[in-house]
Design a protein around this motif. Sequence first.
Motif, PDB file in Angstrom:
ATOM      1  N   LEU A 181      -2.954   5.481   1.078  1.00  0.00           N
ATOM      2  CA  LEU A 181      -1.852   4.976   1.890  1.00  0.00           C
ATOM      3  C   LEU A 181      -2.423   4.358   3.157  1.00  0.00           C
ATOM      4  O   LEU A 181      -3.071   5.034   3.954  1.00  0.00           O
ATOM      5  N   LEU A 182      -2.174   3.058   3.324  1.00  0.00           N
ATOM      6  CA  LEU A 182      -2.812   2.286   4.372  1.00  0.00           C
ATOM      7  C   LEU A 182      -1.777   1.673   5.296  1.00  0.00           C
ATOM      8  O   LEU A 182      -0.655   1.362   4.881  1.00  0.00           O
ATOM      9  N   SER A 183      -2.183   1.442   6.542  1.00  0.00           N
ATOM     10  CA  SER A 183      -1.255   0.867   7.517  1.00  0.00           C
ATOM     11  C   SER A 183      -1.306  -0.653   7.556  1.00  0.00           C
ATOM     12  O   SER A 183      -0.422  -1.291   8.129  1.00  0.00           O
ATOM     13  N   GLY A 184      -2.352  -1.259   6.960  1.00  0.00           N
ATOM     14  CA  GLY A 184      -2.463  -2.713   6.970  1.00  0.00           C
ATOM     15  C   GLY A 184      -3.249  -3.229   5.779  1.00  0.00           C
ATOM     16  O   GLY A 184      -3.988  -2.472   5.130  1.00  0.00           O
ATOM     17  N   ALA A 186      -2.202  -2.857  -5.815  1.00  0.00           N
ATOM     18  CA  ALA A 186      -1.712  -2.286  -4.561  1.00  0.00           C
ATOM     19  C   ALA A 186      -0.307  -2.809  -4.312  1.00  0.00           C
ATOM     20  O   ALA A 186       0.002  -3.962  -4.632  1.00  0.00           O
ATOM     21  N   VAL A 187       0.549  -1.964  -3.761  1.00  0.00           N
ATOM     22  CA  VAL A 187       1.888  -2.374  -3.348  1.00  0.00           C
ATOM     23  C   VAL A 187       1.874  -2.537  -1.833  1.00  0.00           C
ATOM     24  O   VAL A 187       1.547  -1.598  -1.104  1.00  0.00           O
ATOM     25  N   VAL A 188       2.211  -3.732  -1.368  1.00  0.00           N
ATOM     26  CA  VAL A 188       2.201  -4.037   0.062  1.00  0.00           C
ATOM     27  C   VAL A 188       3.639  -4.172   0.535  1.00  0.00           C
ATOM     28  O   VAL A 188       4.340  -5.111   0.150  1.00  0.00           O
ATOM     29  N   GLY A 189       4.077  -3.223   1.326  1.00  0.00           N
ATOM     30  CA  GLY A 189       5.466  -3.195   1.789  1.00  0.00           C
ATOM     31  C   GLY A 189       6.242  -2.138   1.045  1.00  0.00           C
ATOM     32  O   GLY A 189       6.449  -2.256  -0.166  1.00  0.00           O
ATOM     33  N   LEU A 190       6.661  -1.096   1.754  1.00  0.00           N
ATOM     34  CA  LEU A 190       7.333   0.042   1.118  1.00  0.00           C
ATOM     35  C   LEU A 190       8.769   0.172   1.594  1.00  0.00           C
ATOM     36  O   LEU A 190       9.270   1.271   1.827  1.00  0.00           O
ATOM     37  N   SER A 250     -11.548  -3.411  -5.024  1.00  0.00           N
ATOM     38  CA  SER A 250     -11.656  -4.087  -6.332  1.00  0.00           C
ATOM     39  C   SER A 250     -10.289  -4.251  -6.987  1.00  0.00           C
ATOM     40  O   SER A 250     -10.074  -3.868  -8.138  1.00  0.00           O
ATOM     41  N   LEU A 251      -9.372  -4.841  -6.241  1.00  0.00           N
ATOM     42  CA  LEU A 251      -8.019  -5.023  -6.733  1.00  0.00           C
ATOM     43  C   LEU A 251      -7.914  -6.245  -7.645  1.00  0.00           C
ATOM     44  O   LEU A 251      -8.564  -7.260  -7.422  1.00  0.00           O
ATOM     45  N   ASP A 252      -7.073  -6.133  -8.656  1.00  0.00           N
ATOM     46  CA  ASP A 252      -6.729  -7.272  -9.500  1.00  0.00           C
ATOM     47  C   ASP A 252      -5.447  -7.945  -9.044  1.00  0.00           C
ATOM     48  O   ASP A 252      -5.226  -9.129  -9.320  1.00  0.00           O
ATOM     49  N   LEU A 253      -4.576  -7.188  -8.357  1.00  0.00           N
ATOM     50  CA  LEU A 253      -3.250  -7.698  -8.017  1.00  0.00           C
ATOM     51  C   LEU A 253      -2.691  -6.942  -6.835  1.00  0.00           C
ATOM     52  O   LEU A 253      -2.861  -5.723  -6.724  1.00  0.00           O
ATOM     53  N   ALA A 254      -2.006  -7.665  -5.963  1.00  0.00           N
ATOM     54  CA  ALA A 254      -1.221  -7.051  -4.895  1.00  0.00           C
ATOM     55  C   ALA A 254       0.235  -7.452  -5.089  1.00  0.00           C
ATOM     56  O   ALA A 254       0.541  -8.645  -5.187  1.00  0.00           O
ATOM     57  N   VAL A 255       1.120  -6.473  -5.170  1.00  0.00           N
ATOM     58  CA  VAL A 255       2.555  -6.726  -5.246  1.00  0.00           C
ATOM     59  C   VAL A 255       3.089  -6.683  -3.821  1.00  0.00           C
ATOM     60  O   VAL A 255       3.049  -5.635  -3.170  1.00  0.00           O
ATOM     61  N   VAL A 256       3.562  -7.812  -3.331  1.00  0.00           N
ATOM     62  CA  VAL A 256       3.922  -7.958  -1.925  1.00  0.00           C
ATOM     63  C   VAL A 256       5.438  -7.978  -1.782  1.00  0.00           C
ATOM     64  O   VAL A 256       6.115  -8.856  -2.319  1.00  0.00           O
ATOM     65  N   ALA A 257       5.964  -6.994  -1.044  1.00  0.00           N
ATOM     66  CA  ALA A 257       7.412  -6.870  -0.836  1.00  0.00           C
ATOM     67  C   ALA A 257       7.681  -6.572   0.639  1.00  0.00           C
ATOM     68  O   ALA A 257       8.355  -5.597   0.982  1.00  0.00           O
ATOM     69  N   VAL A 258       7.142  -7.431   1.494  1.00  0.00           N
ATOM     70  CA  VAL A 258       7.320  -7.291   2.937  1.00  0.00           C
ATOM     71  C   VAL A 258       8.507  -8.143   3.384  1.00  0.00           C
ATOM     72  O   VAL A 258       9.032  -8.938   2.602  1.00  0.00           O
ATOM     73  N   PRO A 259       8.971  -8.001   4.633  1.00  0.00           N
ATOM     74  CA  PRO A 259      10.044  -8.887   5.119  1.00  0.00           C
ATOM     75  C   PRO A 259       9.680 -10.361   4.955  1.00  0.00           C
ATOM     76  O   PRO A 259       8.505 -10.747   4.986  1.00  0.00           O
ATOM     77  N   ASN A 260      10.704 -11.184   4.808  1.00  0.00           N
ATOM     78  CA  ASN A 260      10.522 -12.592   4.438  1.00  0.00           C
ATOM     79  C   ASN A 260       9.531 -13.343   5.317  1.00  0.00           C
ATOM     80  O   ASN A 260       8.712 -14.128   4.817  1.00  0.00           O
ATOM     81  N   HIS A 261       9.599 -13.139   6.622  1.00  0.00           N
ATOM     82  CA  HIS A 261       8.769 -13.939   7.523  1.00  0.00           C
ATOM     83  C   HIS A 261       7.287 -13.615   7.390  1.00  0.00           C
ATOM     84  O   HIS A 261       6.437 -14.377   7.869  1.00  0.00           O
ATOM     85  N   VAL A 276       0.663  -0.015   1.028  1.00  0.00           N
ATOM     86  CA  VAL A 276       0.503  -0.413   2.420  1.00  0.00           C
ATOM     87  C   VAL A 276       1.853  -0.494   3.104  1.00  0.00           C
ATOM     88  O   VAL A 276       2.790  -1.101   2.576  1.00  0.00           O
ATOM     89  N   ASP A 277       1.952   0.122   4.276  1.00  0.00           N
ATOM     90  CA  ASP A 277       3.137  -0.041   5.117  1.00  0.00           C
ATOM     91  C   ASP A 277       2.760   0.349   6.539  1.00  0.00           C
ATOM     92  O   ASP A 277       2.039   1.337   6.739  1.00  0.00           O
ATOM     93  N   PRO A 278       3.229  -0.395   7.541  1.00  0.00           N
ATOM     94  CA  PRO A 278       2.852  -0.079   8.923  1.00  0.00           C
ATOM     95  C   PRO A 278       3.513   1.181   9.470  1.00  0.00           C
ATOM     96  O   PRO A 278       3.038   1.737  10.472  1.00  0.00           O
ATOM     97  N   GLU A 279       4.597   1.657   8.820  1.00  0.00           N
ATOM     98  CA  GLU A 279       5.349   2.796   9.332  1.00  0.00           C
ATOM     99  C   GLU A 279       4.779   4.108   8.791  1.00  0.00           C
ATOM    100  O   GLU A 279       4.787   4.351   7.580  1.00  0.00           O
ATOM    101  N   ALA A 280       4.316   4.963   9.705  1.00  0.00           N
ATOM    102  CA  ALA A 280       3.716   6.236   9.293  1.00  0.00           C
ATOM    103  C   ALA A 280       4.712   7.128   8.569  1.00  0.00           C
ATOM    104  O   ALA A 280       4.345   7.852   7.631  1.00  0.00           O
ATOM    105  N   VAL A 281       5.978   7.089   8.996  1.00  0.00           N
ATOM    106  CA  VAL A 281       6.992   7.930   8.362  1.00  0.00           C
ATOM    107  C   VAL A 281       7.175   7.541   6.897  1.00  0.00           C
ATOM    108  O   VAL A 281       7.297   8.390   6.013  1.00  0.00           O
ATOM    109  N   ILE A 282       7.180   6.246   6.638  1.00  0.00           N
ATOM    110  CA  ILE A 282       7.335   5.767   5.262  1.00  0.00           C
ATOM    111  C   ILE A 282       6.112   6.131   4.431  1.00  0.00           C
ATOM    112  O   ILE A 282       6.233   6.589   3.289  1.00  0.00           O
TER     113      ILE A 282
END
Length: 357
Positions: A54-57, A7-11, A65-76, A35-41
């Motif tokens: 496509l998920l909001s959270g 899964a890719v978290v942060g678009l 049953s994920l093996d890996l999440a690639v996380v590219a969200v804002p730093n904080h 995953v991204d909280p913005e519906a437009v994205i």
Amino acid sequence: MRTYRVAVVGLGWAGRSIWLPRLRAHPAFEVVAAVDPEAVIRSAVGREAGDLQLLSGVDGLKGLSLDLAVVAVPNHLHHDVAKGLLLDGISVFLEKPVCLSSAEVDSLAAAERAGRATLLAGSAANFRADILALHDLRKELGHIRHLELSWIRARGVPSGDGWFTDRRYAGGGALVDLGWHLLDVAGPLLGDAEIDQIAGSVSADFVNDSSRGAVWRHDAGTGAGGDVEDTANAFLVTEDGTSVLVRASWASHEQRDVTTVAVHGSEGTARLRCTFGFSPNREDKAVLSLTCDGETVVLPVPEEPIGSEYDRQLNELPGLLADPASQGRAIEDARKTVRVIEGVYGSVQQRSGRRSA
């Protein structure tokens, strides 16, 4: 070859431009959700890749049953998102910066152990062909005495919808963003030597100049209100006396964006001049040279498309995920990098405190 469910978290820019297309094209990975909280994205990504959930959270990832999440969200958000996934037993490939404090490093280490998952770090500089060629020269240089690493952009202040230049969300400016890559490059050259002396300075002459935005990211400009540095300088010394000069700058008076790495050893000096990142305002090609006893030889460096380092890093992920020894490695590397960044900012604050006293 095993296929890893991802899964890719942060678009944002990195998630959509770097990771999502590469993961979808790679035979070792099956991207099942984004995953991204913005519906437009989410809607835009759905038009490009309609077969994804496509998920909001991140809570929606449970049960996939994920093996890996690639996380590219804002730093904080790096720490909180990665910690939750690790505790759920999902391995995480986390974009730099891995986290923003030593306390967060400790927290991620505990989550990695508790979830019996693996944290991997997403800084790709050491996967560049020119950096690999530079590292290959290490033995010829003898004892490493001094490193000089710089990444200077002419115009390249990122906006990231404003969070990149807001300390509350970014944790810092050019030092956290570009400096993390430079410190990654320094790591293999320094080996196990710990850095025990840190001094630094920062400045912010360009961060609120709307003409200094990173055009390749389609950032219109930064506007006013940024409270992070656009330039950071650091001088480091290891416990065995090796010195390191680091300079990272989002904007400058230079004409082109240039990255330089110089490695000075007892037997010779290696120098690399190139351009990290995706900026189109770059050096024509990478130039690597070796100087010994007054004679300089320019060495061949393989030419490769911009961004190839990310493809090369992606090729390494299946092996790292399959290797139990991978657990803890990214944590320890992040611990060293965060300690330096905290030390630089601490040096600046200490000096500022003396001036105001």
